[in-house]
Design a protein around this motif. Sequence first.
Motif, PDB file in Angstrom:
ATOM      1  N   VAL A  62       4.007  -4.359   2.589  1.00 60.28           N
ATOM      2  CA  VAL A  62       3.254  -4.345   2.849  1.00 60.28           C
ATOM      3  C   VAL A  62       1.947  -4.392   1.437  1.00 60.28           C
ATOM      4  CG1 VAL A  62       1.249  -3.216   4.245  1.00 60.28           C
ATOM      5  CG2 VAL A  62       3.108  -3.431   5.622  1.00 60.28           C
ATOM      6  N   GLU A  63       2.057  -3.455   1.004  1.00 56.59           N
ATOM      7  CA  GLU A  63       1.363  -2.969  -0.363  1.00 56.59           C
ATOM      8  C   GLU A  63       1.196  -4.096  -1.079  1.00 56.59           C
ATOM      9  OE1 GLU A  63       2.733  -0.392  -2.791  1.00 56.59           O
ATOM     10  OE2 GLU A  63       1.020  -0.086  -4.129  1.00 56.59           O
ATOM     11  N   LYS A  64       2.750  -5.139  -1.221  1.00 58.78           N
ATOM     12  CA  LYS A  64       2.305  -6.478  -2.277  1.00 58.78           C
ATOM     13  C   LYS A  64       1.571  -7.013  -1.870  1.00 58.78           C
ATOM     14  CE  LYS A  64       5.897  -8.959  -3.694  1.00 58.78           C
ATOM     15  NZ  LYS A  64       7.220  -9.876  -4.220  1.00 58.78           N
ATOM     16  N   GLU A  65       1.429  -7.210  -0.283  1.00 58.65           N
ATOM     17  CA  GLU A  65       0.909  -7.962   0.469  1.00 58.65           C
ATOM     18  C   GLU A  65      -0.207  -7.872   0.035  1.00 58.65           C
ATOM     19  OE1 GLU A  65       0.713  -9.220   5.241  1.00 58.65           O
ATOM     20  OE2 GLU A  65       3.068  -9.404   4.047  1.00 58.65           O
ATOM     21  N   PHE A  66      -0.715  -6.333   0.340  1.00 60.82           N
ATOM     22  CA  PHE A  66      -2.263  -5.889   0.553  1.00 60.82           C
ATOM     23  C   PHE A  66      -3.383  -6.543  -0.505  1.00 60.82           C
ATOM     24  CE2 PHE A  66      -5.145  -2.416  -0.106  1.00 60.82           C
ATOM     25  CZ  PHE A  66      -6.001  -2.586   0.684  1.00 60.82           C
ATOM     26  N   ARG A  67      -2.627  -5.961  -2.123  1.00 63.60           N
ATOM     27  CA  ARG A  67      -2.607  -5.563  -3.359  1.00 63.60           C
ATOM     28  C   ARG A  67      -3.156  -7.627  -3.337  1.00 63.60           C
ATOM     29  NH1 ARG A  67      -2.932  -1.188  -5.913  1.00 63.60           N
ATOM     30  NH2 ARG A  67      -0.778   0.230  -5.203  1.00 63.60           N
ATOM     31  N   GLU A  68      -2.221  -8.188  -3.512  1.00 66.55           N
ATOM     32  CA  GLU A  68      -2.236 -10.057  -3.176  1.00 66.55           C
ATOM     33  C   GLU A  68      -3.315 -10.124  -2.742  1.00 66.55           C
ATOM     34  OE1 GLU A  68       1.555 -11.562  -2.092  1.00 66.55           O
ATOM     35  OE2 GLU A  68       2.337 -11.339  -4.160  1.00 66.55           O
ATOM     36  N   LYS A  69      -3.470  -9.679  -1.682  1.00 63.17           N
ATOM     37  CA  LYS A  69      -5.044 -10.498  -0.716  1.00 63.17           C
ATOM     38  C   LYS A  69      -6.193 -10.205  -0.960  1.00 63.17           C
ATOM     39  CE  LYS A  69      -3.232 -10.976   3.935  1.00 63.17           C
ATOM     40  NZ  LYS A  69      -3.255 -10.398   5.271  1.00 63.17           N
ATOM     41  N   THR A  70      -6.317  -8.835  -1.202  1.00 60.39           N
ATOM     42  CA  THR A  70      -7.400  -8.445  -1.842  1.00 60.39           C
ATOM     43  C   THR A  70      -7.147  -7.323  -2.954  1.00 60.39           C
ATOM     44  OG1 THR A  70      -6.757  -6.475   0.124  1.00 60.39           O
ATOM     45  CG2 THR A  70      -8.555  -8.063   0.257  1.00 60.39           C
ATOM     46  N   PRO A  71      -7.047  -7.543  -4.517  1.00 58.63           N
ATOM     47  CA  PRO A  71      -6.337  -6.708  -5.147  1.00 58.63           C
ATOM     48  C   PRO A  71      -7.459  -5.558  -5.817  1.00 58.63           C
ATOM     49  CG  PRO A  71      -7.056  -8.851  -5.624  1.00 58.63           C
ATOM     50  CD  PRO A  71      -7.027  -8.758  -4.675  1.00 58.63           C
ATOM     51  N   TYR A  72      -8.722  -5.770  -5.330  1.00 58.68           N
ATOM     52  CA  TYR A  72     -10.070  -5.182  -5.534  1.00 58.68           C
ATOM     53  C   TYR A  72     -10.301  -3.728  -4.805  1.00 58.68           C
ATOM     54  CZ  TYR A  72     -10.251  -8.590  -9.739  1.00 58.68           C
ATOM     55  OH  TYR A  72     -10.342  -9.295  -9.475  1.00 58.68           O
ATOM     56  N   GLU A  73      -9.736  -3.986  -3.181  1.00 57.79           N
ATOM     57  CA  GLU A  73      -9.846  -2.815  -2.249  1.00 57.79           C
ATOM     58  C   GLU A  73      -9.128  -1.776  -2.804  1.00 57.79           C
ATOM     59  OE1 GLU A  73     -11.844  -2.825   1.066  1.00 57.79           O
ATOM     60  OE2 GLU A  73     -11.634  -4.855   0.390  1.00 57.79           O
ATOM     61  N   ASP A  74      -9.821  -0.940  -2.240  1.00 55.59           N
ATOM     62  CA  ASP A  74      -9.165   0.952  -2.758  1.00 55.59           C
ATOM     63  C   ASP A  74      -8.439   1.164  -1.683  1.00 55.59           C
ATOM     64  OD1 ASP A  74      -8.851   3.979  -3.185  1.00 55.59           O
ATOM     65  OD2 ASP A  74     -10.254   3.850  -2.288  1.00 55.59           O
ATOM     66  N   ILE A  75      -6.508   1.268  -2.885  1.00 53.17           N
ATOM     67  CA  ILE A  75      -5.576   1.187  -1.727  1.00 53.17           C
ATOM     68  C   ILE A  75      -5.333   2.229  -1.083  1.00 53.17           C
ATOM     69  CG2 ILE A  75      -4.076   2.209  -4.063  1.00 53.17           C
ATOM     70  CD1 ILE A  75      -2.264   0.239  -2.780  1.00 53.17           C
ATOM     71  N   GLN A  76      -6.528   3.971  -1.176  1.00 54.61           N
ATOM     72  CA  GLN A  76      -6.432   4.630  -0.627  1.00 54.61           C
ATOM     73  C   GLN A  76      -6.778   4.731   1.009  1.00 54.61           C
ATOM     74  OE1 GLN A  76      -5.264   7.877  -1.803  1.00 54.61           O
ATOM     75  NE2 GLN A  76      -4.796   7.301  -4.433  1.00 54.61           N
ATOM     76  N   LYS A  77      -7.877   4.039   1.114  1.00 56.56           N
ATOM     77  CA  LYS A  77      -8.246   3.887   2.362  1.00 56.56           C
ATOM     78  C   LYS A  77      -7.657   2.929   2.942  1.00 56.56           C
ATOM     79  CE  LYS A  77     -13.108   3.074   1.081  1.00 56.56           C
ATOM     80  NZ  LYS A  77     -14.117   1.932   0.687  1.00 56.56           N
ATOM     81  N   SER A  78      -5.763   2.252   2.978  1.00 54.57           N
ATOM     82  CA  SER A  78      -5.085   1.714   4.231  1.00 54.57           C
ATOM     83  C   SER A  78      -3.980   2.647   3.681  1.00 54.57           C
ATOM     84  CB  SER A  78      -5.292   0.153   3.501  1.00 54.57           C
ATOM     85  OG  SER A  78      -5.936  -0.474   3.660  1.00 54.57           O
ATOM     86  N   PHE A  79      -3.572   2.977   3.442  1.00 51.34           N
ATOM     87  CA  PHE A  79      -2.099   4.398   2.703  1.00 51.34           C
ATOM     88  C   PHE A  79      -2.690   5.568   2.449  1.00 51.34           C
ATOM     89  CE2 PHE A  79      -1.658  -0.967   1.436  1.00 51.34           C
ATOM     90  CZ  PHE A  79      -0.176  -1.197   1.685  1.00 51.34           C
ATOM     91  N   SER A  80      -0.783   5.781   3.019  1.00 53.90           N
ATOM     92  CA  SER A  80      -0.789   7.447   2.665  1.00 53.90           C
ATOM     93  C   SER A  80       0.446   7.534   1.758  1.00 53.90           C
ATOM     94  CB  SER A  80      -0.632   8.503   4.117  1.00 53.90           C
ATOM     95  OG  SER A  80      -2.084   7.626   5.120  1.00 53.90           O
ATOM     96  N   LYS A  81       0.064   8.357   0.923  1.00 53.23           N
ATOM     97  CA  LYS A  81       1.161   8.737  -0.109  1.00 53.23           C
ATOM     98  C   LYS A  81       2.021   9.802   0.587  1.00 53.23           C
ATOM     99  CE  LYS A  81      -1.161   8.497  -4.513  1.00 53.23           C
ATOM    100  NZ  LYS A  81      -1.599   9.348  -5.483  1.00 53.23           N
ATOM    101  N   PHE A  82       3.534   9.211   0.320  1.00 56.27           N
ATOM    102  CA  PHE A  82       4.331  10.534   0.472  1.00 56.27           C
ATOM    103  C   PHE A  82       5.461  10.453  -0.666  1.00 56.27           C
ATOM    104  CE2 PHE A  82       2.789   8.934   4.380  1.00 56.27           C
ATOM    105  CZ  PHE A  82       3.127   9.899   5.069  1.00 56.27           C
TER     106      PHE A  82
END
Lengths: 88, 782
Positions: free
Chosen positions: B128-148
Amino acid sequence: MELYDILTLDDDKDYALLKMEKIKEETYCLLVEVDKDENPLENSLILRRIALPDDTYEFEELNEEEYSMVSEIFQEQLMNEIEEEEAA
Amino acid sequence: MDPMEKTIADIEQMIEDYRDNVLQEKYANSFQKLQEKSEELKKRFQELLEMQKTNNMGNLSWKIFRKFQKTMSSFKKLVFFANRYIRKGGNKVQAEHIALQNKYIHNYVMFEEIKKQIDFYIENGKEVEKEFREKTPYEDIQKSFSKFYINEEQVLIPKQNVAIFEKLVKMRLDMQKVLENTVKQLKEYQEKNIEPETEDLGIIFPSIEDSKSFLLSDKEIDKKIDVYRNQIQDLQGKKGKQKTYQFKMANESYQYVIPIAYKGEFINIISNMSFYVSLKNLRENAKKNEVKKEVSLDSSLLKTMNSYQIKTYLETLLIRMESDKRKPSIEVLNHNGQRKEIPLAYYNEYQKVLVTLIENIYMVHYEDIMMYPVEKQKNILEETITKIESIQMEPTMTINGKEISKLLAPYYVKVLDMLKQLSNPNQIDFNYAETLNSKERLLYFTDMVGKICRMDLQPKLSFEILGEKIEVPVSHLYELNKCKEQIEQLMEEIQYAIDEDKVSNLSDIQQYEYYRRIIQQKMIASKKGPRIEVEYFGYQISIPQKAFESFQECYKRMTLLKDSIDLTAIEEKKKFNVKKVRKPLKDKIKTMSAKTKLKIVSGIASIGFKLSKLSFAAAETFARAGEKIQEKSEDVSITSEKINFCSQFGAVVIPIQNAHVTPAQNTLVSNESENLSKPYPLSESYQKSPCTIVKINIQMPDKSLFSVTYDMDYAQAYVDELLNNGGVIESVGVVPELAEESYKENPQETFNIRLNQLNPAGNNTLLAQEVREKIKENGVIR
């Protein structure tokens, strides 16, 4: 049980029955131990003979008083026997 | 609720039940329930499969389905192992152990399952992260993912999956704890319960080897128990897979580790052992609870008292027993018919005193009154009758229209009979005779014979009774023959009868011995007349028919006495059982002379030493050789040979106190023996050398000879004792001082001097005194 028979008692020793006398309704026996090679004389006993229900006998030690009474009678009898033997 | 959701909820609930109730606790006892559950789950599983086909199930449902599958597998395993174990005879402890193992397996599977799901979400996150980064490279990842952080590695989980991911991680941590805990429990089980296995044999019931075992003395019981202990020890030493057996025996718990292969043998041993342990416990408890008896009847005292003193003495004894309030107690009737409570332990003693008291008050003995004139006899009897009639003692019975105490009735009837007999003196009353005991009956019939003889009737003839010839009237021949028959019969009976006079002077323990001897020495040993089989303490014995009455009385009294005396005290006398009897192997024994026997008897009885190391043949030969020499037998060669043989045995007697006293040393005082005792001719210098006395031969008044050797401390004491008892010094054994050393090595080389040969003119006694003086002067010579 006859005179001079060899009796094995439960102390596992063999005794020769040398003398058997009824004195005052009790039967007393003089037994002399004979070693297994039928010779050495180790021990001598005067005991009371008791008939057991199964037609066998056991022997019982005498108390001191009885012992001296019986041995005295035995001695007297034997002295008479000696006299008789000598006279014969 | 949606049917599918309901099914899932049910299944989850069942899994909870399975884990908490069935697996962890009630497992071993609820197999049936478990199997039912298993069937139910199977059914639900089928339903789920159907639902999956008809509905497009999401991830979670699918996961539950997987979980469910694993659970089923665990159930099957569990049921299979548990059933197999129970079939093989396993117990609850082992079943629980299996349950624990299965719990572990189950939890482990769950753990792995959760791990797989976590991995799935991690991998999914990466995608999902890979897909996300490909789709919206400038979007803040913190908003859509949680870190574990999983295993120190950073993972990114899309916000929509965070809730379930967190739940899974938490589940995994929980499950890890559960697994660790289960492993710990398993280890504990292994340590505590599995090795070694323990089997509880429960209560071991005693098995009786034979009824005679009850008669064993305490010592014999201890011996038996020791024998069984040793047998168990033998089993414990055997190899093979060991097991711990625990059991209860006579209220005590025991535990033994023995090889499983010997279980049967072990149970046999402990069942037998249990009997003796229980018997021992019973006896010990009985002893503990026994009332120590402080009151007892001293029969010998009665003989020294008059009738008033006897009555007072006996009544005092009764009162003392009645006032003892110790338990357990028993109710008894006293001589006045009153009920009294006494300690149970006194029961026999109380009855004994009571009977003695009643007898002393009311009993009239035939032998006591027979010497009185008839009128006085009548008076005594009539007085007694009046006395008994006047006693108001409950309960009563009617005799001749009078109310008589039951307790006194036998005496009343007897006295009435005696009175009846008196009024008809010359008539033999057989019925009356039947009421008397053997001794009284014998007296009665003898008295009858006397009475008939004294009758002034003619003609008379000679009549033989008990070897005596008496003159009797012909007219009474019939009666006399009847009396004779009775007397002869009674004479035989009486030898088995209890001598009451004798018994009255004996202690309880002596009485018991006395009765035992009557039965064993007289009845069993008797070879006369027809016999009868009776039971005697578990034995079946045969006694003369005529002894039956006395046997019953002896046996009854022994049974009563048995409880009140310490039988082990009787058994303290050493007993020897005859194991084997065989004919003598050598005729030599048969020819032992009276003289030799006398020496043996006097040896063991009066002097107190015992013959030792002397051969039977030697003893005999010794005596015979001595006799022959004394008779001055010409057959010297044979005698010498015998003496030679005897000398091999050296000084043949070792007295108790170590002094060398030798009977039958007559051989050494003869000429032959002198020669024998000098193996080499003594040189002149030796002969002139002063002598040391090494032994003294003393003849006793009964002609027995003793030889005391002077190499022991007590030698002098023995010489003194023998001389004080009338012994006469017959001869002395000497060695020249020059030969002393040689003598020590070979004590037979003694020069024996017959005293009357030394001084033929002197008298023996004086010589003996001379020698004694010499001995005393020199003290103990060696």
